[in-house]
Enzyme design. Structure first.
Site, short mmCIF file in Angstrom:
data_model
loop_
_atom_site.label_atom_id
_atom_site.label_comp_id
_atom_site.label_asym_id
_atom_site.label_seq_id
_atom_site.Cartn_x
_atom_site.Cartn_y
_atom_site.Cartn_z
N GLU A 264 -16.37 43.23 -36.87
CA GLU A 264 -15.84 43.49 -35.54
C GLU A 264 -15.58 44.99 -35.40
O GLU A 264 -14.62 45.53 -35.95
CB GLU A 264 -14.53 42.73 -35.31
CG GLU A 264 -13.93 43.00 -33.93
CD GLU A 264 -12.50 42.50 -33.78
OE1 GLU A 264 -12.03 42.46 -32.63
OE2 GLU A 264 -11.86 42.17 -34.80
N ASP B 3 -12.96 40.10 -39.16
CA ASP B 3 -12.02 40.46 -38.11
C ASP B 3 -11.46 41.86 -38.39
O ASP B 3 -11.26 42.24 -39.54
CB ASP B 3 -10.89 39.42 -38.09
CG ASP B 3 -9.92 39.63 -36.95
OD1 ASP B 3 -10.36 39.67 -35.79
OD2 ASP B 3 -8.71 39.75 -37.22
#
Length: 617
Positions: A371, A342
């Site tokens: 990400e 993330d």
């Protein structure tokens, strides 16, 4: 007939090899200005960004080609990973001349250079890019039993009706995300046959660790599965049962921040141990950056419930990555096959490099994805150029450029723009990263693809969005477009990734309305069957899993490309316009893989607003 460019980085007559360059490999450049321009000399200027060094090398005259003078050079290999930028200088014997960059000839201003990604070759597991990924928001996929949230962290409550919309109204001025629907790991395990029928080979879970919120991006305890999802034994069972069907599991690693209610910060004292917000003697105190203890601290985007961690803190690095029983290692040992990081932009390169090393030490066949919302080969974050794809960090990234370019094309943009966006990525990424990209139409961070393909403007404000649905005409158009979008998704290089419910026709605007529950028993069966058909095609054709990419057409509404591996070839032909178009095929012997119709000759008609997938074996 197109006039040859003076230099085209994608033309093998101008540059070899194509695209990114492995360390230790030489590369060659050729420029070919018109003879009438009178240039007698040419040089290449190369700026090595990480090394902070610039050089200029004259390119010897290599003879004439038709009405052009050619200047060529073979360059010595780069020995270390690098992000290089290059442009050219031309001059005549009288000293006059100019520069050549991506914009053309010019004499003033900063050059707009070509990019050369130089990477260290390393092993990238093939299973991810060749397979099909399914993203699950765990609370919203499947509930087998109504859970009891009593005694769990956070002031949770559970919807009685699985099909009602998520809560969105602020409580005390704050959106707390404390409404749950009760999806569980056992619920996912109960539908492994459905996932297998879609051709899924990878499940990517949004966070599953204990947390106070339904999205679980504010981790409370990395060592524990959230009790509403199950326990470690449920996770191990799910991974084991999935692997029997050829399905692996990737976990969401939220390592840039924790939750303020976590065992590590413990702002509200839920946990019996001392958190950093309770005592400077806490074993976690050094994980966080306090401006004024305990109430003022560094937090993600300034959100107080998401205190940032110090990724340079040795104890935190040991806990997450390097320790014998670190978080990264223990969940791989429990059955996971990789991690999606993330907000990778907010993780230091050194942190990601250590994480990948720990992953490969634990399971050499595991994946590390990041990400990243832009081109990951030249991304700058926090004033630093990132090294994501240079061989020691990420195997692949989320391909937002693919999603953005495809959406633009399907909503009346020219096919040329889609091709250009994808060729830029292909040229800039190492081949393994290009073929391991996580391609998708939507995620938990974007409005539902069906809603966007309706072609209408989304209303502003949560109240309006909570009740927003497409009109019947808009939905019909959206489903037609999604039919085409899914075909491109499944036939393009990279792992086609389905956000749970997209295959069932779920609508929804921005968060939280893009996180509605899976509509069991209310699916759009025609759409679901189309996704299943595409999954079977992907599984059954090696050219779709790892074949090369050749563009056949990209003009206006017409987009066509070929994937080829050995003797097998698969062509995807898309017509986003109102008139039938014809695509020229590279040879004969193609048949329509959906209808079974044999294509006669070397041309294939494509009806308006449709897609055809042709194969040659």
């Amino acid at each position: 007939m197109n006039t040859p460019a003076v230099f085209d980085s994608r033309d093998p007559q101008c540059k070899t090899p194509y695209g990114a360059l492995p360390c230790g490999m030489s590369w060659s450049l050729t420029c070919r200005p018109l003879s009438i321009e009178g240039f007698t000399h040419c040089s290449v200027i190369i700026h090595r960004e990480f090394a902070g060094h610039q050089m200029e090398a004259e390119m010897p005259f290599a003879g004439f080609w038709e009405d052009r003078a050619c200047f060529s050079i073979s360059l010595i290999p780069f020995q270390t990973p690098e992000l290089a930028w290059y442009w050219f200088r031309f001059w005549r014997d009288d000293g006059t001349g100019c520069l050549l960059d991506k914009t053309g000839y010019h004499c003033e201003g900063e050059p707009v250079p070509w990019q050369l990604t130089v990477y260290q070759e390393s092993r990238t597991p093939a299973w991810f890019g060749e397979g099909v990924t399914y993203q699950i928001f765990p609370d919203r996929y499947c509930r087998l039993a109504h859970p009891n949230p009593a005694g769990l962290i956070g002031d949770r409550w559970v919807h009685e009706d699985w099909y009602e919309g998520p809560a969105w109204r602020p409580e005390g001025g704050e959106i707390k995300n404390r409404d749950f629907f009760g999806g569980s790991l056992a619920g996912v395990a109960a539908h492994l046959d459905d996932l297998e029928a879609l051709g899924v080979t990878t499940i990517y879970f949004c966070p599953i660790f204990e947390s106070a919120s339904n999205h679980r991006y504010n981790t409370a305890d990395y060592t524990r599965i959230d009790p509403m999802l199950g326990a470690k034994k449920d996770f191990k069972n799910l991974c084991a049962e999935a692997k029997k069907r050829g399905i692996r599991v990737i976990l969401d690693g939220v390592f840039n921040h924790t939750g303020s209610q976590s065992i590590y910060f413990n702002a509200d004292g839920f946990y019996p141990t001392l958190g950093a917000a309770q005592s400077k003697e806490s074993p976690y105190y050094d994980w966080f950056q306090f401006r004024e203890w305990p109430g003022s601290y560094d937090a993600w985007w300034g959100i107080s419930t998401l205190p940032n961690v110090r990724e340079d803190c040795p104890d935190y690095v040991d806990y997450i990555i390097t320790g014998e029983n670190s978080i990264v290692k223990r969940w791989l040992r429990a059955g996971a096959s990789g991690w999606r990081l993330d907000v990778a932009d907010e993780l230091p390169d050194e942190f990601i490099e250590k994480l990948r090393a720990a992953v490969e030490e634990t399971d050499p066949d595991a994946m590390v994805l990041g990400e990243v919302w832009e081109d990951a080969s030249n991304k700058i974050s926090y004033s630093r150029r990132r090294k994501y794809l240079l061989g020691k960090e990420l195997h692949g990234v989320m391909n937002y450029p693919f999603r953005n370019a495809l959406l633009a094309y399907l909503l009346d943009g020219p096919a040329e723009d889609f091709m250009e966006a994808m060729e830029t990525i292909r040229e800039n990424y190492p081949p393994a990263a290009f073929y391991s990209a996580m391609n998708f139409l939507g995620t938990h961070d974007t409005p539902r693809i069906v809603t966007l393909l309706g072609g209408c403007r989304l209303p502003e404000g949560r109240e309006a969005q909570s009740a927003f649905l497409l009109t019947p005409d808009q939905r019909h158009a959206a489903l037609d477009r999604l039919h085409v979008a899914a075909a491109i998704l499944f036939t393009f290089p990279g792992s086609p990734t389905i956000y749970y419910g997209d295959e069932a026709g779920l609508e929804g605007a921005a968060d939280p309305f893009n996180r509605r529950t899976y509509p069991w028993g209310r699916e759009n069966r025609e759409l679901l069957e189309w996704f299943q058909t595409l999954g079977r095609l992907r599984k059954g054709r090696v050219s779709l899993r790892r074949g090369s990419l050749l563009w056949l057409e990209a003009q206006g509404p017409l987009l066509a490309y070929l994937r080829e591996e050995g003797h097998e070839a698969t062509a995807t032909l898309v017509n986003a316009g109102p008139e039938t178009r014809v695509v020229s095929l590279p040879g004969e012997g193609f048949r329509d893989l959906i209808s079974g119709e044999v294509v006669s000759g070397r041309e294939a008609p494509v009806p308006p607003y449709s897609v055809r997938i042709l194969g040659r074996d």
